[in-house]
Design a protein around this motif. Structure first.
Motif, short mmCIF file in Angstrom:
data_model
loop_
_atom_site.label_atom_id
_atom_site.label_comp_id
_atom_site.label_asym_id
_atom_site.label_seq_id
_atom_site.Cartn_x
_atom_site.Cartn_y
_atom_site.Cartn_z
N VAL A 1 0.84 -1.20 0.00
CA VAL A 1 0.00 0.00 0.00
C VAL A 1 0.87 1.25 0.00
O VAL A 1 0.54 2.24 -0.67
CB VAL A 1 -0.98 -0.02 1.19
N GLY B 1 0.84 4.17 -2.75
CA GLY B 1 0.75 5.59 -2.41
C GLY B 1 1.86 6.41 -3.01
O GLY B 1 1.64 7.52 -3.50
N LEU C 1 -2.94 7.26 1.80
CA LEU C 1 -2.64 5.82 1.73
C LEU C 1 -1.37 5.49 2.50
O LEU C 1 -1.33 4.49 3.23
CB LEU C 1 -2.49 5.39 0.26
#
Length: 59
Positions: free
Chosen positions: A14, A18, A40
């Motif tokens: 993640v 991001g 994020l």
């Protein structure tokens, strides 16, 4: 340790997503996408810290 591995791998993925969103937003001049990428990254770091702290409590 295996219980902790999956959440941390997800957090790393993640964070990479991001960072990619921020880089694309910088190239495309899209401030909203940059903010989403920043959120994020912060959310993944928070989730990772929470997973580590919960893993330490069980030991």
């Amino acid at each position: 340790m295996p219980r902790l591995l999956l959440p941390l791998v997800c957090c790393v993925l993640v964070v990479a997503l991001g960072v990619g969103a921020i880089m694309y937003a910088d190239a495309d001049d899209a401030p909203g996408l940059g903010a989403i990428g920043f959120l994020l990254i912060l959310g993944a770091i928070g989730f990772g810290v929470r997973a580590v702290l919960r893993g330490r409590k069980r030991v």
